[in-house]
Design an enzyme around this catalytic site. Structure first.
Site, mmCIF file in Angstrom:
data_model
loop_
_atom_site.group_PDB
_atom_site.id
_atom_site.type_symbol
_atom_site.label_atom_id
_atom_site.label_comp_id
_atom_site.label_asym_id
_atom_site.label_seq_id
_atom_site.Cartn_x
_atom_site.Cartn_y
_atom_site.Cartn_z
ATOM 1 N N GLY A 127 0.831 -1.195 0.000
ATOM 2 C CA GLY A 127 0.000 0.000 0.000
ATOM 3 C C GLY A 127 0.867 1.247 0.000
ATOM 4 O O GLY A 127 1.963 1.246 0.565
ATOM 5 N N GLN A 187 2.933 9.960 1.153
ATOM 6 C CA GLN A 187 4.225 9.263 1.239
ATOM 7 C C GLN A 187 5.177 9.634 0.100
ATOM 8 O O GLN A 187 6.370 9.331 0.163
ATOM 9 C CB GLN A 187 4.019 7.747 1.248
ATOM 10 C CG GLN A 187 3.341 7.251 2.507
ATOM 11 C CD GLN A 187 3.251 5.745 2.514
ATOM 12 O OE1 GLN A 187 2.282 5.199 1.995
ATOM 13 N NE2 GLN A 187 4.247 5.079 3.060
ATOM 14 N N CYS A 213 5.863 -0.106 7.020
ATOM 15 C CA CYS A 213 5.470 1.052 6.221
ATOM 16 C C CYS A 213 6.660 1.471 5.378
ATOM 17 O O CYS A 213 7.784 1.529 5.888
ATOM 18 C CB CYS A 213 5.055 2.184 7.152
ATOM 19 S SG CYS A 213 4.570 3.684 6.291
ATOM 20 N N LEU A 214 6.432 1.761 4.097
ATOM 21 C CA LEU A 214 7.533 2.168 3.223
ATOM 22 C C LEU A 214 8.177 3.475 3.708
ATOM 23 O O LEU A 214 9.328 3.752 3.381
ATOM 24 C CB LEU A 214 7.040 2.324 1.777
ATOM 25 C CG LEU A 214 6.664 1.013 1.068
ATOM 26 C CD1 LEU A 214 6.023 1.299 -0.280
ATOM 27 C CD2 LEU A 214 7.878 0.100 0.901
ATOM 28 N N HIS A 254 -4.558 1.255 7.259
ATOM 29 C CA HIS A 254 -3.208 1.827 7.353
ATOM 30 C C HIS A 254 -3.051 3.005 6.368
ATOM 31 O O HIS A 254 -2.573 4.076 6.743
ATOM 32 C CB HIS A 254 -2.183 0.725 7.069
ATOM 33 C CG HIS A 254 -0.756 1.170 7.054
ATOM 34 N ND1 HIS A 254 0.192 0.681 7.925
ATOM 35 C CD2 HIS A 254 -0.097 2.054 6.257
ATOM 36 C CE1 HIS A 254 1.359 1.252 7.667
ATOM 37 N NE2 HIS A 254 1.209 2.090 6.651
ATOM 38 N N GLU A 255 -3.478 2.780 5.120
ATOM 39 C CA GLU A 255 -3.315 3.831 4.102
ATOM 40 C C GLU A 255 -4.237 5.011 4.366
ATOM 41 O O GLU A 255 -3.853 6.163 4.153
ATOM 42 C CB GLU A 255 -3.560 3.274 2.688
ATOM 43 C CG GLU A 255 -2.609 2.161 2.259
ATOM 44 C CD GLU A 255 -1.157 2.450 2.545
ATOM 45 O OE1 GLU A 255 -0.723 3.609 2.406
ATOM 46 O OE2 GLU A 255 -0.438 1.508 2.928
ATOM 47 N N HIS A 297 -2.692 7.420 6.630
ATOM 48 C CA HIS A 297 -1.698 8.314 6.007
ATOM 49 C C HIS A 297 -2.359 9.614 5.529
ATOM 50 O O HIS A 297 -1.740 10.678 5.571
ATOM 51 C CB HIS A 297 -1.026 7.640 4.810
ATOM 52 C CG HIS A 297 0.144 6.770 5.188
ATOM 53 N ND1 HIS A 297 1.271 7.269 5.805
ATOM 54 C CD2 HIS A 297 0.372 5.448 5.009
ATOM 55 C CE1 HIS A 297 2.140 6.274 5.999
ATOM 56 N NE2 HIS A 297 1.619 5.161 5.526
HETATM 57 NI NI NI Z 1 2.503 3.268 5.517
#
Ligand code: NI
Length: 161
Positions: free
Chosen positions: A43, A48, A87-88, A129-130, A133
């Site tokens: 995701g 991000q 998380c990226l 989660h997304e 963000h």
């Molecule tokens: Ni993330």
């Protein structure tokens, strides 16, 4: 697209609603999916990559990539489940996070078509989660304070090394 990481203030800001889902948006969605694949994630949300718009993409194993524009989480189950997340934007950190088991979500795709989904499992997990963000919330915010502090100390130590 370059993925920004913890410490960058943009990750802490609320993303703006997208007023016009046009061809530019479709091309941005495509770039986001490409960046997601490069990062080997499941995701990725606009903030991000420094794009402060309400868009995220997900690609869960066994499914097609999906684009969520201006998403609303309509319903979350009372039943929760603990699952390990990463998380990226917070590389090399994983921790168990408690979230709703099921969610019902409504959004628009990159073609401007509205859709809704009722999902559970990994899909429900990644959508929550997304969505966070877009609100400037990171998964480490959902941990207990001692756990979060431990992770932050570890990251700081690594950055100093
Ligand atoms: Ni993330």
């Amino acid at each position: 697209m370059d993925i920004i990481t913890l410490g960058n203030e943009l990750l802490r800001q609320k993303a703006e609603r997208i007023k016009d889902i046009n061809a530019d948006m479709a091309s941005i969605a495509k770039d986001l999916i490409e960046t997601l694949h490069q990062g080997k994630g499941i995701g990725l949300a606009g903030p991000q990559v420094g794009l402060m718009k309400r868009i995220f993409v997900i690609h869960v194993e066994g499914d097609v990539p999906r684009v969520f524009i201006n998403p609303s989480i309509l319903e979350t189950s009372q039943e929760t489940i603990k699952y390990e997340e990463g998380c990226l934007s917070i590389p090399n950190v994983w921790a168990d996070v408690i979230r709703s088991r099921n969610v019902r979500v409504q959004a628009w795709n990159e073609k401007g078509r509205p859709f809704s989904l009722e999902v559970e499992g990994i899909m429900a997990r990644v959508i929550q989660h997304e969505y966070d963000h877009l609100e400037g919330i990171l998964f480490i915010d959902r941990l207990s304070e001692p756990k979060r502090n431990k992770i932050l100390a570890k990251i700081e130590k690594k950055q100093r090394a």
